[in-house]
Design a protein around this motif. Structure first.
Motif, PDB file in Angstrom:
ATOM      1  N   HIS B  17     -12.717   2.746 -13.988  1.00  0.00           N
ATOM      2  CA  HIS B  17     -13.535   1.737 -13.299  1.00  0.00           C
ATOM      3  C   HIS B  17     -14.182   0.774 -14.299  1.00  0.00           C
ATOM      4  N   TYR B  18     -13.844   0.925 -15.582  1.00  0.00           N
ATOM      5  CA  TYR B  18     -14.551   0.140 -16.597  1.00  0.00           C
ATOM      6  C   TYR B  18     -14.200  -1.344 -16.522  1.00  0.00           C
ATOM      7  N   CYS B  22     -13.724  -3.465 -21.899  1.00  0.00           N
ATOM      8  CA  CYS B  22     -14.638  -2.374 -22.274  1.00  0.00           C
ATOM      9  C   CYS B  22     -13.846  -1.322 -23.026  1.00  0.00           C
ATOM     10  N   THR B  23     -14.372  -0.811 -24.124  1.00  0.00           N
ATOM     11  CA  THR B  23     -13.594   0.158 -24.908  1.00  0.00           C
ATOM     12  C   THR B  23     -13.889   1.619 -24.548  1.00  0.00           C
ATOM     13  N   HIS B  24     -14.713   1.851 -23.533  1.00  0.00           N
ATOM     14  CA  HIS B  24     -14.881   3.225 -23.028  1.00  0.00           C
ATOM     15  C   HIS B  24     -13.508   3.848 -22.753  1.00  0.00           C
ATOM     16  N   GLY B  25     -12.604   3.046 -22.143  1.00  0.00           N
ATOM     17  CA  GLY B  25     -11.291   3.565 -21.749  1.00  0.00           C
ATOM     18  C   GLY B  25     -10.478   4.030 -22.955  1.00  0.00           C
ATOM     19  N   ILE B  26     -10.551   3.258 -24.043  1.00  0.00           N
ATOM     20  CA  ILE B  26      -9.816   3.653 -25.260  1.00  0.00           C
ATOM     21  C   ILE B  26     -10.367   4.977 -25.788  1.00  0.00           C
ATOM     22  N   ILE B  27     -11.678   5.090 -25.772  1.00  0.00           N
ATOM     23  CA  ILE B  27     -12.304   6.311 -26.310  1.00  0.00           C
ATOM     24  C   ILE B  27     -11.928   7.517 -25.443  1.00  0.00           C
ATOM     25  N   HIS B  28     -11.913   7.317 -24.119  1.00  0.00           N
ATOM     26  CA  HIS B  28     -11.459   8.401 -23.229  1.00  0.00           C
ATOM     27  C   HIS B  28     -10.065   8.872 -23.652  1.00  0.00           C
ATOM     28  N   LYS B  43      -8.636  25.373 -21.921  1.00  0.00           N
ATOM     29  CA  LYS B  43      -9.901  26.084 -22.164  1.00  0.00           C
ATOM     30  C   LYS B  43     -11.034  25.119 -22.507  1.00  0.00           C
ATOM     31  N   THR B  44     -10.819  23.848 -22.126  1.00  0.00           N
ATOM     32  CA  THR B  44     -11.848  22.855 -22.417  1.00  0.00           C
ATOM     33  C   THR B  44     -12.745  22.621 -21.205  1.00  0.00           C
ATOM     34  N   VAL B  45     -14.042  22.510 -21.484  1.00  0.00           N
ATOM     35  CA  VAL B  45     -15.009  22.104 -20.470  1.00  0.00           C
ATOM     36  C   VAL B  45     -15.741  20.880 -21.016  1.00  0.00           C
ATOM     37  N   GLY B  46     -15.663  19.768 -20.299  1.00  0.00           N
ATOM     38  CA  GLY B  46     -16.336  18.545 -20.729  1.00  0.00           C
ATOM     39  C   GLY B  46     -17.626  18.343 -19.954  1.00  0.00           C
ATOM     40  N   VAL B  47     -18.594  17.730 -20.609  1.00  0.00           N
ATOM     41  CA  VAL B  47     -19.858  17.426 -19.934  1.00  0.00           C
ATOM     42  C   VAL B  47     -20.081  15.929 -20.028  1.00  0.00           C
ATOM     43  N   CYS B  48     -20.166  15.265 -18.879  1.00  0.00           N
ATOM     44  CA  CYS B  48     -20.332  13.816 -18.934  1.00  0.00           C
ATOM     45  C   CYS B  48     -21.767  13.401 -18.667  1.00  0.00           C
ATOM     46  N   PRO B  49     -22.081  12.153 -19.021  1.00  0.00           N
ATOM     47  CA  PRO B  49     -23.462  11.707 -19.084  1.00  0.00           C
ATOM     48  C   PRO B  49     -23.855  10.960 -17.812  1.00  0.00           C
ATOM     49  N   VAL B  50     -25.051  10.408 -17.830  1.00  0.00           N
ATOM     50  CA  VAL B  50     -25.380   9.355 -16.880  1.00  0.00           C
ATOM     51  C   VAL B  50     -25.355   8.060 -17.677  1.00  0.00           C
ATOM     52  N   GLY B  51     -24.554   7.131 -17.223  1.00  0.00           N
ATOM     53  CA  GLY B  51     -24.281   5.891 -17.937  1.00  0.00           C
ATOM     54  C   GLY B  51     -22.966   5.393 -17.380  1.00  0.00           C
ATOM     55  N   CYS B  52     -22.363   4.423 -18.022  1.00  0.00           N
ATOM     56  CA  CYS B  52     -21.109   3.912 -17.472  1.00  0.00           C
ATOM     57  C   CYS B  52     -20.034   4.983 -17.399  1.00  0.00           C
ATOM     58  N   ALA B  53     -20.138   6.016 -18.243  1.00  0.00           N
ATOM     59  CA  ALA B  53     -19.124   7.073 -18.235  1.00  0.00           C
ATOM     60  C   ALA B  53     -19.447   8.180 -17.235  1.00  0.00           C
ATOM     61  N   VAL B  54     -20.309   7.869 -16.283  1.00  0.00           N
ATOM     62  CA  VAL B  54     -20.768   8.911 -15.344  1.00  0.00           C
ATOM     63  C   VAL B  54     -19.624   9.503 -14.527  1.00  0.00           C
ATOM     64  N   PHE B  55     -18.558   8.698 -14.314  1.00  0.00           N
ATOM     65  CA  PHE B  55     -17.415   9.217 -13.545  1.00  0.00           C
ATOM     66  C   PHE B  55     -16.352   9.863 -14.430  1.00  0.00           C
ATOM     67  N   ALA B  56     -16.673  10.102 -15.682  1.00  0.00           N
ATOM     68  CA  ALA B  56     -15.669  10.664 -16.594  1.00  0.00           C
ATOM     69  C   ALA B  56     -15.117  11.986 -16.079  1.00  0.00           C
ATOM     70  N   THR B 212     -17.542  -1.561 -27.172  1.00  0.00           N
ATOM     71  CA  THR B 212     -17.929  -2.886 -26.662  1.00  0.00           C
ATOM     72  C   THR B 212     -18.529  -2.816 -25.274  1.00  0.00           C
ATOM     73  N   CYS B 213     -19.356  -3.802 -24.973  1.00  0.00           N
ATOM     74  CA  CYS B 213     -19.813  -4.009 -23.608  1.00  0.00           C
ATOM     75  C   CYS B 213     -19.796  -5.519 -23.342  1.00  0.00           C
ATOM     76  N   PRO B 214     -18.573  -6.090 -23.195  1.00  0.00           N
ATOM     77  CA  PRO B 214     -18.480  -7.539 -23.021  1.00  0.00           C
ATOM     78  C   PRO B 214     -19.347  -8.034 -21.864  1.00  0.00           C
ATOM     79  N   THR B 215     -19.403  -7.239 -20.805  1.00  0.00           N
ATOM     80  CA  THR B 215     -20.157  -7.657 -19.620  1.00  0.00           C
ATOM     81  C   THR B 215     -21.615  -7.937 -19.951  1.00  0.00           C
ATOM     82  N   ASN B 216     -22.245  -6.997 -20.625  1.00  0.00           N
ATOM     83  CA  ASN B 216     -23.672  -7.162 -20.884  1.00  0.00           C
ATOM     84  C   ASN B 216     -23.975  -7.893 -22.190  1.00  0.00           C
ATOM     85  N   TRP B 217     -22.979  -8.010 -23.055  1.00  0.00           N
ATOM     86  CA  TRP B 217     -23.169  -8.825 -24.257  1.00  0.00           C
ATOM     87  C   TRP B 217     -22.977 -10.304 -23.927  1.00  0.00           C
ATOM     88  N   GLY B 218     -22.378 -10.596 -22.771  1.00  0.00           N
ATOM     89  CA  GLY B 218     -22.101 -11.978 -22.387  1.00  0.00           C
ATOM     90  C   GLY B 218     -20.986 -12.588 -23.224  1.00  0.00           C
TER      91      GLY B 218
END
Ligand SMILES: Cc1ncc(C[n+]2csc(CCOP(=O)(O)OP(=O)(O)O)c2C)c(N)n1
Ligand code: SF4
Lengths: 354, 248
Positions: B17-18, B22-28, B43-56, B212-218
């Motif tokens: 949804h990025y 946005c480079t969140h997708g590359i990092i994912h 055997k991996t368990v991931g923990v996601c944050p509250v932020g743009c990656a909330v739907f990770a 990057t955050c092109p959206t909020n960096w303008g």
């Protein structure tokens, strides 16, 4: 049966071990410190883990992770620390994870003091954190009952996939009484196919979550939670009645105050005043049935006694529903109700009834 | 023509949804590839944050937990202590990790938790509308520093990797960027290494990724990539801040 002398706070710990709890996360606070002290020593003996968190905020989130991973897990604290845990408890309730939270209540509000109190009743039974959720809340009144109710707390948590709170006050935590441990109960937590353990061959992946961005979806989650709480209300109300059958004045009290109230019942009966006690063991779901029955029966008046300014009072009034007068006597700030004070109040009510 | 890249098993079959650029997708993708390549997906368990990656939790193809804002390292601690054989990672933004969750981050490191933290530093709060983050640069305009961040009012950018590297329990701390193909390859290596550090039980590992955050960096997506190079990297230099002792 084995009889041992135990401090209340230690009984919470031993009860948890007997219930199969092997993970405890907490942050020090008086007057519950003997509980983590006990478990820090005891849990390694049974292959478990005691971990001191950097705050109650972290502790409850460690509980969240451990519960998500499928463990029987507990934390404990006292009032200000429980306030800090409310965010996490709300998340755990929505994510429907089982865990047990012990609150050894102290005088508040604010930093308050470390004296015994029951002033967190509202916080415990009405939700506490944000959103529409409930926790089963258990209120033991003796060291023996602590041992028994902690086991029940873990069972209810697993049965309903919900956090369960057990509340006591500083007196209960600090006092010593003999307890009969008996053989350890058979612990068979239900299977947890929803746990985030790693898929380990499972076909679909598990997600533990409390985010539902679409209101339609979140409403469905809420309706499911409410249906669960309905079932809790139907199946889990627990209480004790003491000489209440023919009583014309019914004292309603929970936890340690109920012990004081029992003494008052006995002394008043000696003086010819028919007094009885109804002691809620579950504060949520609130045992309204026996109160409603008394209100339509022999009881002419109710007296709610609490170590707060009148919190359970509201639930008693709802149960009695205007059928009989409901009086209140409470002490706050960590002051403990005395037998003589409650006797005085009972006598006043009795005089008024004549 | 042969297919030279294919979808990693580490990602679920979902559209991100990025925002564009946005480079969140590359990092994912890098995280997912690392988990797959190490053969530990199951055997991996991931923990996601509250932020743009909330739907990770929808994107990573493994068991996932959604944590409260800032609390991912504590949640990850709970999982790892119950399941020491599992591989546990957190994925957190700079508001999540370096503001509201600073204590959880520092103490997970101090305990030497055998977890891996992917720290996405985009110098701004993306999800809530471009407010100042602890990592916002001096002079950088955000919706809550409309005239540029001034140190006299809003203090200084927080250098998380430098700080965490001072903690004994942290075994591997490094800063990478994903603004060029070369840097993306380096980032991938760092993420692999961080998971290896966890698998070897060496302690806490943290990979800070300049994002990057092109959206909020303008800025346009290409401008945003340039901004990482010209503005961010001078303040947040890339490189290792701590490596396991047997590799020094
Ligand atoms: C307790 C709490 N406070 C505030 C918020 C609102 N909030 C959501 S995301 C966010 C900041 C996210 O920024 P960052 O961690 O930098 O991640 P990004 O969106 O940039 O990826 C905030 C403040 C929240 N969800 N919970
Ligand atoms: S707001 Fe910024 S960080 Fe969030 S998805 Fe858009 S570009 Fe990425």
């Amino acid at each position: 049966m084995e009889r041992v002398l135990m401090k209340g706070n230690e009984a919470f710990g031993e009860g948890a071990v007997r219930a199969g709890c092997r993970h405890f996360f907490g942050y020090p606070i008086t007057p519950q410190s003997e509980l983590p002290h006990y478990l820090a020593r005891r849990l390694p003996e049974v292959g478990g883990l005691y971990l001191q968190a950097e705050s109650e905020v972290a502790a409850i989130n460690m509980v969240y992770g451990a519960a998500a991973a499928g463990a029987r897990v507990m934390t404990s604290s006292s009032s200000p620390g429980i306030s800090l845990m409310q965010e996490g408890i709300s998340y755990i309730a929505c994510a429907e994870l089982p865990c047990v939270v012990v609150n050894i209540m102290r005088g508040g509000p604010g930093l308050g003091n470390i004296a015994p109190s029951q002033a967190d009743y509202f916080q415990a039974v009405k939700g506490g954190g944000h959103g529409d959720y409930r926790l089963p809340v258990l209120a033991p009144a003796s060291i023996q009952e602590i041992i028994d109710l902690i086991v029940l707390a873990f069972d209810l948590a697993d049965k309903y996939r919900n956090p369960v709170m057990v509340v006591g006050d500083g007196i209960l935590g600090q006092m010593m009484e003999p307890v009969e441990l008996g053989p350890a109960p058979e612990v068979t937590p239900p299977p947890k196919p929803w746990a985030t353990t790693g898929t380990l061959g499972r076909k679909s992946r598990n997600v533990v979550n409390s985010l539902y961005i679409e209101p339609e979806e979140l409403e469905k989650v809420n309706l499911r939670l409410q249906a669960k709480y309905k079932q809790v209300e139907q199946e889990e109300k627990r209480w004790e009645e003491y000489r209440a059958d023919d009583a014309q004045v019914i004292i309603v009290a929970f936890g340690m105050v109920a012990r004081i109230a029992k003494a008052v019942v006995d002394s008043m009966r000696m003086a010819g005043i028919p007094v009885g006690l109804i002691r809620p063991v579950t504060l949520y779901p609130f045992p309204d049935k026996p109160l409603a029955a008394s209100a339509s029966g022999a009881a002419k008046a109710f007296l709610v006694v609490e170590m707060n300014a009148g919190q359970m009072l509201e639930d008693v009034k709802l149960a009695v529903c205007g059928r009989k007068p409901v009086h209140f006597y409470g002490r706050t700030g960590g002051m403990v109700t005395s037998v003589a004070e409650v006797e005085g109040k009972v006598r006043d009510i009795w005089e008024g009834l004549k | 023509m042969a297919v030279s890249t294919k979808r990693t098993q580490g990602l679920a079959d979902k559209h991100f949804h990025y925002c564009p650029g946005c480079t969140h997708g590359i990092i994912h993708r890098l995280v997912a590839e690392a988990i797959e390549e190490l053969g530990v997906l199951e055997k991996t368990v991931g923990v996601c944050p509250v932020g743009c990656a909330v739907f990770a939790y929808d994107y990573f193809n493994c068991d996932m937990i959604e944590a409260a804002h800032g609390r991912a390292p504590a949640v990850a601690t709970g999982v790892k202590r119950v399941l020491p054989e599992s591989v546990v990672f957190t994925y957190q933004g700079d508001g999540d990790l370096a503001a509201i969750g600073t204590a959880e981050t520092v103490h997970a490191a101090a305990r030497g938790e055998r977890i891996t933290t992917i720290f996405v530093n985009n110098a701004v709060y993306g999800m809530t509308g471009g407010q100042m983050a602890p990592t916002t640069l001096l002079g950088q305009k955000t919706t809550t520093t409309p005239f540029g961040r001034q140190s006299s009012v809003a203090g200084y950018p927080l250098k998380v990797s430098e700080m965490v590297a001072t903690i004994d329990g942290a075994a591997y701390v490094t800063r990478v960027a994903v603004n060029s193909p070369k840097n993306i390859l380096r980032a991938k290596k760092a993420i692999l290494k961080a998971f290896n550090v966890q698998l070897k039980g060496l302690g806490f590992s943290l990979v800070e990724v300049l994002s990057t955050c092109p959206t909020n960096w303008g800025l346009s997506p290409p401008e945003a990539l340039r901004w990482v190079k010209e503005k961010m990297i001078p303040v947040y230099p890339l490189g290792d801040f701590k490596v396991p002792e047997d590799e020094v």
